[in-house]
Design a protein around this motif. Structure first.
Motif, PDB file in Angstrom:
ATOM      1  N   ASP A 162      24.842  29.985  47.313  1.00 36.88           N
ATOM      2  CA  ASP A 162      25.004  29.093  46.094  1.00 36.88           C
ATOM      3  C   ASP A 162      26.601  29.271  45.553  1.00 36.88           C
ATOM      4  OD1 ASP A 162      24.673  31.374  44.971  1.00 36.88           O
ATOM      5  OD2 ASP A 162      23.088  30.596  43.711  1.00 36.88           O
ATOM      6  N   LEU A 163      27.391  30.357  46.032  1.00 35.51           N
ATOM      7  CA  LEU A 163      28.676  30.576  45.533  1.00 35.51           C
ATOM      8  C   LEU A 163      29.598  29.653  45.826  1.00 35.51           C
ATOM      9  CD1 LEU A 163      29.090  34.385  46.588  1.00 35.51           C
ATOM     10  CD2 LEU A 163      28.483  33.640  44.213  1.00 35.51           C
ATOM     11  N   PRO A 164      30.677  29.403  44.943  1.00 38.51           N
ATOM     12  CA  PRO A 164      31.768  28.177  45.281  1.00 38.51           C
ATOM     13  C   PRO A 164      32.415  28.539  46.398  1.00 38.51           C
ATOM     14  CG  PRO A 164      32.340  29.795  43.351  1.00 38.51           C
ATOM     15  CD  PRO A 164      30.966  30.079  43.637  1.00 38.51           C
ATOM     16  N   ARG A 165      32.614  29.693  46.953  1.00 41.94           N
ATOM     17  CA  ARG A 165      33.157  30.024  48.163  1.00 41.94           C
ATOM     18  C   ARG A 165      32.524  31.163  48.745  1.00 41.94           C
ATOM     19  NH1 ARG A 165      38.524  33.026  45.357  1.00 41.94           N
ATOM     20  NH2 ARG A 165      38.324  35.150  46.622  1.00 41.94           N
TER      21      ARG A 165
ATOM     22  N   VAL B 128      34.199  34.319  39.474  1.00 40.00           N
ATOM     23  CA  VAL B 128      33.753  32.817  39.399  1.00 40.00           C
ATOM     24  C   VAL B 128      33.843  32.415  38.262  1.00 40.00           C
ATOM     25  CG1 VAL B 128      31.442  31.802  39.830  1.00 40.00           C
ATOM     26  CG2 VAL B 128      31.874  33.671  41.313  1.00 40.00           C
ATOM     27  N   GLU B 129      34.301  31.184  38.544  1.00 39.55           N
ATOM     28  CA  GLU B 129      34.956  30.215  37.109  1.00 39.55           C
ATOM     29  C   GLU B 129      33.605  29.881  36.494  1.00 39.55           C
ATOM     30  OE1 GLU B 129      37.558  26.687  36.056  1.00 39.55           O
ATOM     31  OE2 GLU B 129      37.399  27.227  37.843  1.00 39.55           O
TER      32      GLU B 129
ATOM     33  N   ASP C 201      31.415  32.073  35.116  1.00 41.37           N
ATOM     34  CA  ASP C 201      30.227  33.031  34.939  1.00 41.37           C
ATOM     35  C   ASP C 201      30.965  34.334  35.192  1.00 41.37           C
ATOM     36  OD1 ASP C 201      28.443  34.692  35.024  1.00 41.37           O
ATOM     37  OD2 ASP C 201      27.096  33.283  36.517  1.00 41.37           O
TER      38      ASP C 201
END
Length: 286
Positions: free
Chosen positions: A61-64, A105-106, A108
């Protein structure tokens, strides 16, 4: 259809291809010595594969792509590979030597996932390609060409590879002689060194010559205690798995064909895992 471990170990080209495979992995070790040592010990190799499996996990579920430390520690413990403390020390070591780095992580600031550095990825690609090239050598396939045309396909291969290589972690079963060396530091290097330096296997032979002729040099190369390695070799000698053509530990070593079968069966099992992963992703495109 993927090649099975039995098909590989019974293949007429088995000994030649396994010998070349061992030499290729040793060459990779020379190119990335500290990084390769991670994969050269059973426990650390399992932890590295868990980390890469998480990095390439499509369900993240990470953005990358990234490795969440808490999830890594959970999996290492769940598979019975090591304690959480040992796994945490392993990650800190990988960061210290520049094989992992964190990123933000933008939105967070508390979440600081990890990712392999360029050096780690280069070593990883070399390691995977060495296995695919060997499989191609068995059947004349084109696995290596397919992967090298688009290295991003490794992201689809690795989760399959990781699950089977880790297996049941600390409960993994080993054959009789390999059990003696399974948890010795750099144990995989020991197996590869024997296989890469073994002579031709004659029909009906009971022994196979190797080019290992010094316990002291072998221990120094493996970065293990000479006393500890000599004790393990003596236990293997008591099983009839190894011997010396002259003075013990100071003359050319031979291995029994029974021990050779243990070594080739282990390599065949690992190669079969890579081929099963390739087949799962490409459905027989080799």
């Amino acid at each position: 259809m993927a090649l099975t471990a039995a098909q590989l170990s019974q293949h007429p080209k088995c000994h030649d291809e396994i010998r070349r495979h061992a030499a290729a992995l040793l060459q990779a070790h020379e190119q990335f010595p500290r990084l390769s040592s991670v994969f050269a010990s059973e426990q650390r190799g399992m932890m590295a594969n868990i980390a890469f499996g998480l990095y390439f996990d499509p369900a993240s579920d990470l953005p990358r792509r990234g490795i969440v430390l808490a999830r890594f520690l959970d999996l290492v413990e769940e598979y019975g590979v090591a304690s959480r403390n040992t796994a945490d020390v392993f990650i800190k070591e990988m960061i210290k030597y520049g094989y992992l780095r964190s990123f933000s992580v933008e939105g967070d600031r508390r979440k600081r996932p990890l990712e392999p550095t360029e050096t780690s990825m280069a070593g990883f690609v070399t390691w995977v390609v060495a296995h695919l090239e060997t499989l191609d050598g068995f059947d004349g396939g084109a696995r290596t060409d397919i992967v090298m045309r688009d290295l991003d396909v490794l992201s689809r291969l690795q989760p399959h590879i990781a699950v089977d290589l880790v297996g049941d972690g600390g409960q993994a079963k080993y054959s009789e002689t390999l059990t003696l060396f399974a948890w010795v530091n750099n144990s995989k290097l020991f197996s590869l060194r024997i296989l890469a330096g073994m002579g031709d296997v004659e029909p009906e032979a009971r022994r196979v010559a190797t080019d290992i002729d010094s316990v002291a040099e072998l221990a120094a190369w493996m970065n293990v205690s000479q006393t500890h390695l000599a004790r393990k070799l003596r236990e293997a000698e008591d099983l009839g798995s190894i011997g010396w053509s002259g003075r013990r530990g100071q003359s050319p070593m031979w291995i029994s064909t029974g021990f050779l079968k243990e070594l080739t069966d282990e390599q065949a099992s690992r190669l079969a895992i890579f081929d099963a992963a390739f087949d799962a992703v490409f459905a027989g495109a080799a």
